[in-house]
Design an enzyme around this catalytic site. Structure first.
Site, PDB file in Angstrom:
ATOM      1  N   GLU A 157      39.312 117.513 114.553  1.00 27.44           N
ATOM      2  CA  GLU A 157      38.579 116.167 115.307  1.00 27.44           C
ATOM      3  C   GLU A 157      37.177 116.171 115.286  1.00 27.44           C
ATOM      4  OE1 GLU A 157      40.174 115.091 118.893  1.00 27.44           O
ATOM      5  OE2 GLU A 157      39.004 113.024 118.808  1.00 27.44           O
ATOM      6  N   ASP A 158      36.684 117.516 115.396  1.00 32.96           N
ATOM      7  CA  ASP A 158      35.066 117.488 115.766  1.00 32.96           C
ATOM      8  C   ASP A 158      34.090 118.150 114.253  1.00 32.96           C
ATOM      9  OD1 ASP A 158      35.741 116.411 118.089  1.00 32.96           O
ATOM     10  OD2 ASP A 158      35.431 118.275 119.255  1.00 32.96           O
TER      11      ASP A 158
END
Ligand code: MN
Length: 743
Positions: free
Chosen positions: A93-94
């Protein structure tokens, strides 16, 4: 730690290394080398991917996934795969890392779990958006429940660590995250049996939502700590002696203060000050017994405890015989301790204690490691049932995300009651469940056909609220009886979703009926019903979709006179006075041509057999009688088997004419029900006025037990018409059965 270069990391390197080693130790010394290598690879990848990112507290981001892995392994007892997934839970996600990279390096299982975790966007990202987006996220998270429970377990570890380190975000964000934790994550942890996590989440959330009260209670707990510990020792010491001299292997006796949040709850609910919350702690007795002796040993402990201290007779809770569906099993009793204080004593085995603190994660571990047959324990079944019900609720698209969250939450919090079938099977339902919930719990089909129940041999209605220990027998009829009102009657998510499904199916069925009615109506006027004509009708009656229009037709909400019909089609009506709505069709039934084709012959005379009264739509055959010509029977006529087998040579094929829906036919329906004022006049009104059906005869008798039986001879138009009539009669009363009479 070659990866942690640069000045920022210098200060943290040794701390990080220390924590990484603790993680390895928690995983156990006997891990094979390749497993350790995988953990190391996950740690290195996460550290590299998150390099340069700092948490709000100022420490390097990698501390967060490492801490989440530590909670998963050290506090939940999860294994290597979970540790790897926890370490990697934020990378897709990051950071630049993709799911394909993960799959390539760590295999499909890890990738699947990470995918689940990624779909649940972190709360920190969404706290400033509105609630419905939160709910959507939550729905996504719940959907992963079905895939692999580890997704949800790691998510809880993630949430716990975020709560522990919540100090460094803005006040507003704190409040939002804390409320969400209290509303959904703590109940979720409770439902999964993760008691330690649940209590900590509640206390942490409470600290932010009511800081003053939190501080007040924790200060008072600290002040009274010594006195409390003295009292606990006073209670425990003689008990321990007694238990050991009875030959019991006591693993631990401890007094545990209740959580700050639960004390606060008690103070608020009972409007009492801290000093009066006497059961501010519970005594826990943990016996070390082999599996086959643990229940017996718990009861031994109980009998010794209640010999020493007077017990409160109504406060024995037995979760040994029927564990809660989150896996919790123990004996709870409340006794009068020294100085006249009531003390709660919880008795359980070491295994039960582990399950109580770590939930199903621990339970599965015991199952996997045990040689004793533990195949399907009651708590497995109960948990599976709950999980299935949740999955059903989730796949119900009619539910908005917000409804879903609130319904799910209800299913999490519900205290359970235990009920029995007449055969003695135990069913666990949430407190407040009704007879109708019980019916749906047995089977969807039983639920749909339920008309009432007998509870402890007494007749009760569907909405009757069940009590713990009730023996419940469900009464059913032949046909589905689902109505929209049922959604108000049931409490369980499973029943609700099943009812919604049935209502949807019913609408589809109604729409099909409506379409048939329109086709039939058009055929009568030598017109063709097609998409184009449908479009004209939709426009005229202001409907957007065909299904809704057809539904209204089938329900009789749309009245189509010949004039209206021809107006819509912009044709000139040959006769503008005659009504030809589907309702009146049955009465406008004088016709010249026979409705039945015998063999290939359109003109052959026939009569309808009195034994089965066939109507168009029924399967039929012709039978050549002696002296009475050809008789038409239903293929499912009670006499058919005999006629077909013994007099096969006298049987001739017969069919309804394709355009033969013009005549009305006599048939008999029988009704049964509970006698109610005006019920008979309501039924006959429906038949004659509402449906405009001719009645040829009616005979209704009241029975001594408050029920009635009746037979009505009616002239109907075809099978569909008959079904509509029967549905209408059924709708007059909750407890009425309608069926077609064979003879
Ligand atoms: Mn995270």
């Amino acid at each position: 730690m070659a990866l942690l270069q640069g000045e920022v990391y210098e200060a943290y390197r040794s701390e990080l290394l220390k924590r990484y080693r603790i993680l390895l130790t928690s995983l156990g010394k006997d891990q094979p080398k390749d497993k350790i290598k995988t953990v190391r690879a996950a740690f290195d990848l996460a550290a590299k991917a998150h390099a340069g990112t700092l948490r709000k507290s100022g420490e390097p981001y990698i501390f967060h996934p490492l801490a989440v892995a530590q909670i998963a392994v050290g506090e939940l007892g999860l294994g290597v795969t979970s540790a790897v997934c926890a370490l990697l839970h934020d990378v897709v996600e990051d950071t630049e890392i993709t799911l394909e990279d993960i799959e390539h390096k760590f295999g499909p299982k890890v990738a699947q779990i990470i995918d689940g975790l990624t779909k649940i966007s972190t709360v920190f990202e969404n706290v400033d958006k509105d609630t419905s987006i939160q709910a959507e996220n939550f729905k996504k998270m719940l959907l992963t429940l079905g895939e692999d429970l580890r997704v949800i377990l790691i998510k809880l570890c993630d949430r716990l660590h975020n709560m522990r380190t919540l100090g460094s975000v803005s006040e507003n964000t704190k409040l939002k995250i804390a409320s969400e934790t209290m509303y959904i994550y703590a109940p979720l942890a409770h439902r999964l049996g993760l008691n330690a996590i649940k209590v900590e989440l509640e206390d942490l959330a409470f600290k932010f939502t009511d800081p003053l009260m939190y501080k007040d209670i924790s200060v008072k707990l600290a002040e009274t700590k010594n006195a409390r510990q003295r009292y606990i020792r006073e209670f425990i010491d003689p008990l321990k002696e007694e238990l050991e001299s009875a030959g019991l292997n006591i693993s631990e006796i401890k007094g545990r203060p209740k959580s700050i949040y639960s004390i606060a709850q008690k103070m608020q609910k009972q409007h009492i000050p801290f000093e009066e919350v006497y059961d501010g702690f519970a005594i826990r007795v943990i016996v070390d017994s082999p599996l086959h002796l643990e229940k017996a040993d718990c009861w031994k402990v109980y009998s010794i405890v209640s010999d020493m201290y007077r017990s409160h007779s109504s406060r024995l809770r037995d979760w040994l015989s029927h564990p809660k569906s989150n896996g919790y099993s123990a004996l709870h009793t409340t006794v009068l301790g020294p100085k006249g204080r009531w003390v709660e004593v919880q008795i359980r085995s070491k295994r039960m204690d582990d399950i109580a603190e770590r939930g199903l994660a621990a339970h599965w571990r015991y199952k996997a490691g045990s040689n004793e047959p533990l195949a399907n324990t009651p708590q497995d079944d109960a948990f599976d049932n709950w999980l299935n019900a949740v999955k059903e609720t989730l796949t119900n698209n009619d539910l908005s995300a917000l409804d879903l969250v609130s319904e799910f939450r209800t299913s999490l919090l519900g205290e359970e009651i235990y009920l029995f079938t007449p055969k003695g099977d135990v069913k666990a339902l949430s407190n407040g469940a009704t007879a109708l919930d019980f019916a749906f719990n047995i089977h969807t089909e039983v639920g749909k056909k339920c008309i009432g129940a007998k509870v402890n041999n007494k007749l009760v209605p569907l909405h009757h609220v069940l009590k713990n220990g009730d023996i419940v027998e469900i009464l059913t009829t032949q046909k589905d009886r689902v109505t929209r009102d049922w959604l108000e009657i049931v409490k369980t998510a499973r029943a609700k979703s099943k009812i919604r499904e049935a209502l949807k199916a019913e609408r589809t069925k109604k729409a099909t009926q409506g379409k048939l009615l329109m086709e039939r109506l058009f055929r009568k006027h030598n017109l063709v019903w097609n998409d184009q004509t449908l479009g004209k009708f939709l426009k005229h009656f202001h409907y957007h979709v065909g299904a809704e229009f057809y539904h209204s037709v089938a329900e009789g909400h749309i009245r189509l006179t010949r004039q209206i019909l021809f107006d819509i089609l912009e044709k000139k009506s040959p006769d503008s006075t005659l009504k030809i709505s589907p309702k009146s069709a049955g009465t406008a039934a004088k016709k010249k041509q026979p409705a039945i084709v015998i063999g290939e012959d359109y003109e052959l005379p026939y009569s309808l057999a009195k034994c089965c009264n066939p109507v168009p739509g029924d399967g039929i055959f012709g039978f050549v009688t002696v002296g009475e010509g050809i008789k038409i029977h239903r293929t499912n006529c009670p006499n058919a088997t005999r006629l077909l087998s013994q007099y096969g040579y006298r049987v001739i094929p017969a069919n309804w004419r394709g355009d033969g829906y013009q005549k009305s036919f006599e048939t008999m329906i029988s009704i049964r029900g509970i006698d109610d004022v005006g019920i008979v006049s309501r039924v006959t009104e429906i038949i004659s006025k509402d449906m405009e059906v001719n009645m040829r005869g009616i005979n209704i008798e009241a029975n001594d037990d408050g029920t009635f039986d009746g037979k009505i001879r009616v002239m109907i138009y075809d099978l569909l018409h008959l079904e509509q009539l029967m549905d209408k009669i059924k709708a007059t009363h909750k407890y009425i059965e309608v069926s077609r009479e064979d003879q």
